[in-house]
Every structure is written in C-alpha cells, then in structure tokens.
Design a protein around this motif. Structure first.
Motif, PDB file in Angstrom:
ATOM      1  N   ALA A 690      95.483 -47.302 -10.930  1.00 54.60           N
ATOM      2  CA  ALA A 690      96.685 -47.449 -10.199  1.00 54.60           C
ATOM      3  C   ALA A 690      97.837 -47.753 -11.080  1.00 54.60           C
ATOM      4  O   ALA A 690      99.014 -47.325 -10.914  1.00 54.60           O
ATOM      5  CB  ALA A 690      96.608 -48.390  -8.805  1.00 54.60           C
ATOM      6  N   VAL A 691      97.566 -48.704 -11.910  1.00 50.76           N
ATOM      7  CA  VAL A 691      98.622 -49.039 -12.926  1.00 50.76           C
ATOM      8  C   VAL A 691      98.877 -47.997 -13.882  1.00 50.76           C
ATOM      9  O   VAL A 691     100.022 -47.555 -14.013  1.00 50.76           O
ATOM     10  CB  VAL A 691      98.117 -50.349 -13.581  1.00 50.76           C
ATOM     11  CG1 VAL A 691      99.223 -50.668 -14.731  1.00 50.76           C
ATOM     12  CG2 VAL A 691      98.098 -51.466 -12.663  1.00 50.76           C
ATOM     13  N   ASN A 692      97.757 -47.301 -14.406  1.00 50.08           N
ATOM     14  CA  ASN A 692      98.069 -46.204 -15.285  1.00 50.08           C
ATOM     15  C   ASN A 692      98.669 -45.075 -14.583  1.00 50.08           C
ATOM     16  O   ASN A 692      99.579 -44.203 -15.351  1.00 50.08           O
ATOM     17  CB  ASN A 692      96.597 -45.867 -15.861  1.00 50.08           C
ATOM     18  CG  ASN A 692      96.119 -46.965 -16.903  1.00 50.08           C
ATOM     19  OD1 ASN A 692      96.859 -47.715 -17.477  1.00 50.08           O
ATOM     20  ND2 ASN A 692      94.667 -47.148 -16.695  1.00 50.08           N
ATOM     21  N   GLN A 693      98.364 -44.868 -13.556  1.00 50.50           N
ATOM     22  CA  GLN A 693      98.981 -43.763 -12.792  1.00 50.50           C
ATOM     23  C   GLN A 693     100.413 -44.057 -12.672  1.00 50.50           C
ATOM     24  O   GLN A 693     101.319 -43.118 -12.832  1.00 50.50           O
ATOM     25  CB  GLN A 693      98.440 -43.455 -11.344  1.00 50.50           C
ATOM     26  CG  GLN A 693      98.645 -42.188 -10.709  1.00 50.50           C
ATOM     27  CD  GLN A 693      98.359 -41.080 -11.319  1.00 50.50           C
ATOM     28  OE1 GLN A 693      97.455 -41.057 -12.077  1.00 50.50           O
ATOM     29  NE2 GLN A 693      99.301 -39.749 -11.407  1.00 50.50           N
ATOM     30  N   ALA A 694     100.980 -45.391 -12.374  1.00 50.04           N
ATOM     31  CA  ALA A 694     102.346 -45.605 -12.204  1.00 50.04           C
ATOM     32  C   ALA A 694     103.136 -45.478 -13.488  1.00 50.04           C
ATOM     33  O   ALA A 694     104.351 -44.991 -13.647  1.00 50.04           O
ATOM     34  CB  ALA A 694     102.587 -46.831 -11.573  1.00 50.04           C
ATOM     35  N   ILE A 695     102.468 -45.903 -14.508  1.00 48.33           N
ATOM     36  CA  ILE A 695     102.935 -46.087 -15.973  1.00 48.33           C
ATOM     37  C   ILE A 695     103.246 -44.489 -16.177  1.00 48.33           C
ATOM     38  O   ILE A 695     104.193 -44.193 -16.910  1.00 48.33           O
ATOM     39  CB  ILE A 695     101.858 -46.441 -16.774  1.00 48.33           C
ATOM     40  CG1 ILE A 695     101.908 -48.280 -16.747  1.00 48.33           C
ATOM     41  CG2 ILE A 695     102.202 -46.270 -18.443  1.00 48.33           C
ATOM     42  CD1 ILE A 695     100.818 -48.922 -17.586  1.00 48.33           C
ATOM     43  N   GLY A 696     102.704 -43.806 -15.812  1.00 49.10           N
ATOM     44  CA  GLY A 696     102.523 -42.327 -16.202  1.00 49.10           C
ATOM     45  C   GLY A 696     103.838 -41.436 -15.629  1.00 49.10           C
ATOM     46  O   GLY A 696     103.933 -40.351 -15.770  1.00 49.10           O
ATOM     47  N   ARG A 697     104.563 -42.134 -14.860  1.00 50.19           N
ATOM     48  CA  ARG A 697     105.725 -41.496 -14.262  1.00 50.19           C
ATOM     49  C   ARG A 697     106.920 -41.282 -15.667  1.00 50.19           C
ATOM     50  O   ARG A 697     107.655 -40.464 -15.121  1.00 50.19           O
ATOM     51  CB  ARG A 697     106.318 -42.487 -13.365  1.00 50.19           C
ATOM     52  CG  ARG A 697     105.392 -42.824 -11.824  1.00 50.19           C
ATOM     53  CD  ARG A 697     105.028 -41.493 -11.454  1.00 50.19           C
ATOM     54  NE  ARG A 697     103.611 -41.021 -11.832  1.00 50.19           N
ATOM     55  CZ  ARG A 697     103.304 -39.737 -12.021  1.00 50.19           C
ATOM     56  NH1 ARG A 697     103.673 -38.862 -11.875  1.00 50.19           N
ATOM     57  NH2 ARG A 697     102.166 -39.751 -12.610  1.00 50.19           N
ATOM     58  N   VAL A 698     106.478 -42.228 -16.478  1.00 47.38           N
ATOM     59  CA  VAL A 698     107.645 -41.990 -17.651  1.00 47.38           C
ATOM     60  C   VAL A 698     106.876 -41.376 -18.673  1.00 47.38           C
ATOM     61  O   VAL A 698     105.651 -41.283 -18.777  1.00 47.38           O
ATOM     62  CB  VAL A 698     108.125 -43.297 -17.950  1.00 47.38           C
ATOM     63  CG1 VAL A 698     109.277 -43.658 -16.831  1.00 47.38           C
ATOM     64  CG2 VAL A 698     107.503 -44.363 -18.299  1.00 47.38           C
ATOM     65  N   ILE A 699     107.866 -40.743 -19.738  1.00 45.88           N
ATOM     66  CA  ILE A 699     107.326 -39.964 -20.950  1.00 45.88           C
ATOM     67  C   ILE A 699     106.586 -39.018 -20.445  1.00 45.88           C
ATOM     68  O   ILE A 699     105.403 -38.898 -20.733  1.00 45.88           O
ATOM     69  CB  ILE A 699     106.690 -41.289 -21.836  1.00 45.88           C
ATOM     70  CG1 ILE A 699     107.246 -42.374 -22.259  1.00 45.88           C
ATOM     71  CG2 ILE A 699     106.235 -40.394 -23.272  1.00 45.88           C
ATOM     72  CD1 ILE A 699     106.726 -43.262 -22.996  1.00 45.88           C
ATOM     73  N   ARG A 700     107.099 -37.885 -20.388  1.00 51.91           N
ATOM     74  CA  ARG A 700     106.507 -36.771 -19.324  1.00 51.91           C
ATOM     75  C   ARG A 700     106.398 -35.610 -20.616  1.00 51.91           C
ATOM     76  O   ARG A 700     105.752 -34.520 -20.097  1.00 51.91           O
ATOM     77  CB  ARG A 700     107.362 -36.395 -18.084  1.00 51.91           C
ATOM     78  CG  ARG A 700     107.522 -37.315 -17.240  1.00 51.91           C
ATOM     79  CD  ARG A 700     106.501 -37.685 -16.544  1.00 51.91           C
ATOM     80  NE  ARG A 700     106.030 -36.542 -15.742  1.00 51.91           N
ATOM     81  CZ  ARG A 700     104.869 -36.702 -14.992  1.00 51.91           C
ATOM     82  NH1 ARG A 700     104.016 -37.797 -15.046  1.00 51.91           N
ATOM     83  NH2 ARG A 700     104.530 -35.721 -14.213  1.00 51.91           N
TER      84      ARG A 700
END
Length: 843
Positions: A690-700
């Motif tokens: 869940a943390v990694n998924q939230a982190i993935g919102r940036v640097i697209r």
C-alpha cells in the motif's frame, strides 16, 4: 469436519420435507468428487493449460503459426495467433492502455468490454442503475423492443467487413476507449453494449480489454463469448488481483440482507395472491406462463422460500458468538444450507424461483426491487457452482459468524477496502463465507486452457509471497529499475519533526496531541519548499480526519491554507472527480497571487481512491509524503483468519518437508515448488504494498521528477526499507535532523527547476498520427529517451518467436502498418540485428 459436512450436504438431496424446506422428486444422494485439479498427470511437465511456463522449448506460437522467423512483410494465413486478453482493475486504467496503444504503430483488432451502466444509450433505461437497469434492458431486448439493438445487424451489414469498428476504431481510425464507444453508439443510433459483444468483433479480436472481475468472477465470465483456450492473459495493476479474486469467491449475508429478502418475498406473495402479477403487468414475461398468461410462480412457493429465510434468520440470531465471532470449517456451508435441502441437486430450482420473484418485483416497480434476493442468489451460486470443488472449500475457505461493529466508521471501511469484502455493518449478525486463497480463481483460468499468464504492476514485490498467494509458480520474473536518472528523485526517511518530536503514527500514538502538532508543523514546512502539487498520504481515514480536525483547532490548517490550497480525499467516490478538477485548476493557475497560496496540497489515504489509478504527473505531484504504515486492523476477523490460514499452510508444508525451517514453507505443485509465507510476513507485506502504491502517484514518466518523504520513524529500520520498491530501496536517505531534510529538498528542487516540462502532445512512436485527442503529459520528450527506454525493454523481454535464424531486413517505410503478430516478429528480428538506436526506437 470436512467429511461430515460433505456427507450432510450430499445426503440432503433425497430427504423428505417439512414446512420451510424444499422437497423434490430427485434421484438418490450424489457423491462429491475429490479432484486435485492442480495436477495434470503428465509426469510433472506443465501443459499449455497451466499458463505460466513450460520447461520444454515451445514448438510454435499456436496452431499453424511457425516458431522460426518470418520474412518481413509476409502475409499470415491459416489459424489465428493466440488472442491477448488484457485485464485491469478499472475502466479508467484500461482507457490509459488504449491511449498508449494508439500511440504505437501497431493496429490490432481491439475489443473493449464494459457494463450496461457504462454503455447503455437508451434514453429511459440508461437512467436506471444496477439490477433495475439490467432487468429493463433484458426485458426490452427479449421482446425485440429496443431499437438500438434491433438496428445492429443492418448497421454492421452496411458498414462492411473492413469497417473501422471491427478493429475497435471510430470512423477516423482512432482506437476507442469505453467513453468513445458509448459516444459512437449514440452517434450511430445503435447499442454499443451489444455491439462490443458481436461475434464478428469480440470473437475476431486480437486484443480484448476488460476489467478483472470479468475474468476472475465465474458468473461474469460465463456471459462472455471469449475463447480462453490457448489465449494469453495479462493482468495489469496485478497488485489488486489478490483482493479482487478473493472477493469474487466470497460473500457476506448480513442480517439486513436476510430481512430484505423476507420483505421482498412478502411483496411477491401479496402480488401473487391479489392477482396483480399477470401477463399484462409482467412486461418481460417473468414468472408468466407463455401460453395462458397466468403466473407460473405460485404464492405457496414464495411462502416456502420465505419460511426458509425466517428459519435461517432465527438460527443465525440465536447462535452465540464471542467478541471475535465464531469460525467454522469451509465445508460447514454445506451443512448450513443442507438444513433446508439446498444443495447441488436442488440449487437450480431454488435459483430459478428467486429469479422469477426478482423479475416480477422489477416488472412491478416494487420498492425493494429484488436486490436482497439477488444477493442471496449470488451467494447460493458461489457455494454450489462446482460439484468437484470440495477440496478447495475444505482447504481455502472458512465460514465466519460475527456481529459487525455498530460504529460505521473507519474500522469497517478499512476492513472491506483491504480485503475486497462486500460486507457492511448491521445491527444483527453476519454470515460470511470467505475465500482466503485467491489462487483458486487463478487455477480456474489455467484449467480453462490459457496459454500464458502475465502479471504486471509496479508493486508486486516481493514476488515470492505474491506467487504463494496465487498458488502459482512464476518461473519467469522481471523486476526493473526505473527509467529516470538518480538526480530526478530524492527519498528521505524522517523520524522526527521540526521540534524534534518523534513521528510514529502507530495506533497507540497517532491520536496524541504532540504527534499531531508535530506532524502539522512538518507538513507546513513541506508546503513552503515543494512547488506546485503536494500529496500527503495517511494510514487510514480516521487518521486523516483526526489530524485535519486537530489542525483546524490549533491553527495549523490556516497556516497550510496560506501556502497551498488544501484538499481532503472524500469517503464518497462521487465527490472525487469535482475535487480533482479543482485541484488541477489551482495548480494550472497561470497567474497565482504574489502573496497567498501557490499550488495545492492533497491529503489522502493509502488504499484509498487517490492512491490507486490516478495520475499526478509533473506539476500535479512534485512530492509525496507518507505519514505512516497502513496496516490492516489487527483485530479484524477477516485479517485474523487470513493470518491463521497462512500459518496453517506453512505448518502443513513443514510437515511435508521436515528439513525446512523459518518463516516460509514450500508446497509442491505439478509444475514447480511454490513458497508459502506465514501470516505475520503477509501482514507486513500488505502494508508495504500500500505504501509503494501511494508512492507511485509521482514520477510518472522519464522526464518527471519529485521527492518522496517517509514521515515515520519506523521507515528508518532496515526491515521496512527492504520492503520499499526496488527502484527506490538504495536511494533512501536517513537525515539525522529535520533541518537536514529541508535542506536536501530545497537543493533538489533548485537543481531541477530548469528541467523542461513535457508538452501535452507528441508524435506516435514509429509513425505520425494526430495526438490532439490526448492532452496528457508525454512519456518520452525526445527520440533518444524513447530509444533508451525501448532498449531496456528489448534487453529484458522474452522472445515472442524463438530466434533460430539470422535476422532479415526491416520492411520499407512504404509498406502498411503490420498486424500485431507481424510487428512482434519484426521487433524480434530487429533485436537480433544489434542495430543500435533505430531498432530500439521502433521496438
């Protein structure tokens, strides 16, 4: 207990009847078949049906498709190549796939499947929702009264075999997403829902795009016309697969559901006894004798079903459960329904009766509309779907009777969001039938004969545990580095705030005033240095709402508002779109005030709507702050049972292999060993994903940049850092003081301030095509970057066609765009030629 449950369920088929039970003239009791569907009996070699891999070298790509390289420009004849079935969690994610596909030179025949709610264009029916919309659609189409569907045959005949629609394109040659398809149907005055399911379109597609549940839910899958045999199945955003597959095989019957069923049956009995349910009022003919116009559903039958539910309600209500509920083996579900003679042999009669009642209530526009009975029918269908699934139910299911917490706040919401359940709080007890092994659904797909199974996501790691959850060996695995360079990201694990108060959002600490004050001071500082958009994620809705409420009182919220426009993720999905539009508008403001807020900050929740599937590229997300570890509620019964099932599985594996020790065991399958994990490891890994998924919102994309702040002292530990995605793991810095973090961020944004922001349009890779329909940021800002990314893919990908001969020349530019298979062959040949940037860019 499992054998006793099976015997009780099987033996009920020939029993007599008392009031409130079903009694039918049926053959003697049947027997359950204990079949190990996971073994193919060929000496251990995985067959094509196993889906993931085969140790033997493939002889061909499919029937009649040779494995040797094919000359460029060659025409393929004979049997078609395997169909690619591409599944993702939501239609918005599938729309992104369509956009990316339209940017390439490949032009496969595409089929996009959606629901009636998304595609219905009938002016009246489309105003309905859920079951009522589906019923009204079936009623009109069955009677031939929907002009939009009636015009389909003549429309397709007039369009011809070469029409763009047969390739999933509009008249201008643009590949359509779900919204485009609905618009196309309105423009052409035909039904897009049935158009997408036409044999000539769906059956002839090279690629079929659909949501997860169309594949993993057997009931939804049964309605498709897709031939899964020898197909290639791709699950994108596959980190969601565990919860979706588990949910598709589970159900919750709440006290409100059973009471709703009884109310609906009361309405049905009243209608039948009054004579109101006649052919004149049942527009679709539901429950009506087609010859005489008289209802073939009797009030006595509806009353009998009502009596069963009254007894069921009473039995559940009088069963004593403790604070954590009462758990039974999965096979107990047969004993439970067997009390009323509901079993494999009688389920068809029961389900047909429920369907008649539901259709009658729909036709009469009854208040309840049959929604509760529809849920009951779905539950019965889940239990008695396959007669040979007893082994799975014994091993992977549990029945749990519990009293949901009466407070309708965060805990219940977190629980259902976390594990994909469909239950909800009610005043009475809930009867739950839970599947704790999503691999059951995956194995069903494999048994249907799929050729290959591919899972892809940015947050599958650690892959061993993910493969264990799906009970499937994945001998081919790839975990990539990111395409960005090191200077485009900075990651800081921060354990204390500006006044050196430690930051720890554990359940015991997160409500303390000193923690919330320090957290607020840290956020205010980040608002000062982060340009444009800032995302701040909390572990739960209650943590978010508790912090925001406190900040309103102590003045922190006002300080944040002076620096950035604040937004808070709503619990309701219906409010999110408008909020996102306003958030982007604030960031896109061409003339921000000289004094006042600049940009915006979005406060959201891990595992919430913002953390999944939304794109915060470039200015919309220059930093993401994670304020804690989003563990599932430790005392939630679903979580407790999940951990218990995993622990039992590890112990069973250890008994099979006494030499294995530690936190994991090894379970053998016909294909390869599958590592098992214990409950504690799974619990930690779910929070990390869940943390990694939230982190993935940036640097697209390759030109994007941003910072990631892990704002909890627990992230400084080696164990937690090792759970962060591979591309970030070695970049995590642990500043000794908060001031050092601020200095690092200030320097980072200063260094990247001159980095160009990609324009919203770009040329398609490989050929020129208008990009005016897609205003989203580009994935590559120049040919060099595209070539670099393509070369990374080329180095890591598996050959679609085995390279057994020297590469041949590339096709000349004047030739038409290749089919998907031809394009793959060309990419293989180009990769074998070692030809530098040109081959990489085209690949």
């Amino acid at each position: 207990a499992g054998a006793a449950g099976a015997a009780a369920a099987a033996g009920a088929g020939a029993g007599g009847a008392a009031d409130g039970t079903f009694s039918f003239d049926l053959p003697g009791a049947g027997s359950f078949s204990y079949v190990d569907a996971g073994r193919d009996g060929d000496g251990g070699r995985a067959t094509p049906a196993s889906g993931t891999a085969t140790p033997d070298a493939p002889k061909s790509l499919g029937d009649g498709v040779p494995a040797a390289p094919v000359p460029a420009g060659a025409t393929f004849t004979g049997p078609r190549a395997p169909t690619i079935i591409y599944a993702s969690r939501t239609h918005s994610q599938l729309s992104q796939v369509v956009k990316e596909l339209s940017r390439t030179r490949y032009q496969p025949k595409l089929s996009l499947l959606g629901s009636r709610e998304q595609l219905c264009v009938h002016p009246k029916v489309s105003q309905e929702t859920g079951g009522r919309l589906n019923y009204n659609c079936r009623a009109l189409t069955t009677d031939g009264k929907c002009g939009f569907k009636n015009r389909l045959d003549s429309f397709l005949a007039a369009e011809g075999e070469a029409a763009p629609i047969r390739r999933g394109q509009d008249d201008d040659g643009h590949t359509m997403d779900i919204e485009d398809l609905a618009k196309y149907g309105r423009e052409k005055n035909v039904c897009p829902y049935f158009l997408s399911r036409e044999d000539s379109i769906q059956g002839g597609a090279d690629i079929v795009l659909l949501p997860y549940n169309y594949l993993v839910d057997p009931a939804a899958r049964a309605g498709l016309k897709i031939a899964l045999q020898d197909s290639v199945v791709i699950f994108d955003e596959a980190h969601n697969l565990e919860s979706v597959a588990g949910s598709a095989a589970s159900f919750d019957l709440t006290a409100a559901d059973i009471a709703g069923c009884i109310d609906e049956l009361d309405q049905a009995v009243a209608l039948l006894q009054s004579g109101a349910a006649t052919a004149a009022t049942l527009a679709a003919g539901a429950g009506v004798d087609s010859e005489g116009g008289e209802s073939n559903l009797k009030a006595e039958e509806a009353n009998r079903l009502k009596n069963i539910l009254l007894e069921m309600e009473e039995l559940i209500d009088k069963t004593e459960v403790g604070p954590g509920g009462k758990t039974f083996p999965g096979s107990f579900v047969f004993t439970f329904f067997g009390r009323w003679n509901i079993n494999y042999k009688t389920k068809k009669v029961v389900l047909e009766m429920i369907e008649k009642v539901v259709d009658m209530l729909m036709a009469q526009n009854a208040t309840a509309g049959g929604l509760a009975l529809s849920r009951l029918a779905s539950a019965i269908e889940s239990v008695f779907r396959y007669k040979d699934n007893m082994r799975d139910i014994i091993e992977h299911y549990r029945v749990h009777l519990h009293q949901p917490e009466k407070r309708g706040g965060d805990r219940g919401r977190r629980s259902t969001s976390f594990l994909g359940g469909r239950g909800g709080a009610s005043n009475g007890k809930t009867f739950s039938f839970w599947c704790f092994s999503p691999g059951v659904a995956i194995r069903e797909l494999k048994l249907l004969g799929i050729r290959s199974l591919l899972l892809t996501s940015g947050t599958l790691s650690p892959m061993d545990s993910f493969a264990a959850e799906l009970m499937t060996p994945f001998p081919v695995r790839l975990e990539n580095a990111h395409v960005i360079s090191p200077e485009q990201v900075v990651v800081c694990a921060v354990g204390a705030g500006p006044t050196n108060v430690r930051l720890n959002s554990s359940y015991q600490n997160r409500d303390k005033p000193e923690y919330k004050s320090e957290l607020g001071r840290a956020v205010v500082n980040f608002c000062r240095v982060v340009p444009d958009g800032l995302l701040v994620f909390f572990a739960s809705y209650s943590a978010l709402e508790g912090a925001v409420g406190y900040w309103h009182e102590d003045g922190t919220w006002a300080r944040i508002g002076k620096l950035k426009h604040p937004f808070v993720e709503p619990r309701s999905s219906s409010e999110l779109n408008a909020l996102m539009t306003d958030y982007r508008r604030r960031i896109d403001d061409p003339s921000p005030p000289a004094i006042g807020p600049r940009g915006a900050v979005f406060f959201a929740v891990c595992r919430g709507k913002v953390s999944e599937g939304l794109d915060f590229a470039d200015r919309y997300g220059r930093a993401v702050v994670i304020t804690g570890l989003p563990y599932a509620p430790a005392k939630d019964p679903h979580v407790l049972l999940k951990k218990q099932v995993l622990d039992e599985r590890v112990r069973a594996a250890a008994r099979q292999a006494p030499s294995s020790k530690g936190r994991a065991g090894t379970a053998r399958t016909a294909e390869a060993p599958v590592t098992t994990i214990n409950g504690h490891t799974w619990y930690n890994q779910q929070a990390a994903r869940a943390v990694n998924q939230a982190i993935g919102r940036v640097i697209r994309h390759v030109s994007d940049y941003g910072s990631i702040v892990l704002l909890d002292e627990r992230f400084a530990s080696t164990a937690q850092r090792d759970r962060i995605s591979l591309w970030l793991r070695n970049r995590i810095e642990v500043p000794s003081k908060f001031g050092h973090t601020m200095g690092r961020l200030t320097a980072f944004y200063k260094a990247n301030s001159g980095r160009p922001i990609p324009p919203p349009k770009r040329e398609v890779l490989g050929e020129s095509r208008s990009a005016s329909r897609d205003p989203s940021p580009v994935a590559y800002d120049d040919a060099g970057a595209g070539a670099t990314a393509a070369s990374i893919i080329e180095r890591n990908r598996l050959s679609a066609v085995r390279r057994t001969a020297a590469p041949v020349a590339k096709p000349v530019a004047s030739k038409p765009a290749p089919s998907l298979l031809q394009a793959l062959v060309e990419g293989e040949e180009a990769g074998g030629g070692g030809g530098g940037g040109g081959a990489g860019a085209r690949a």
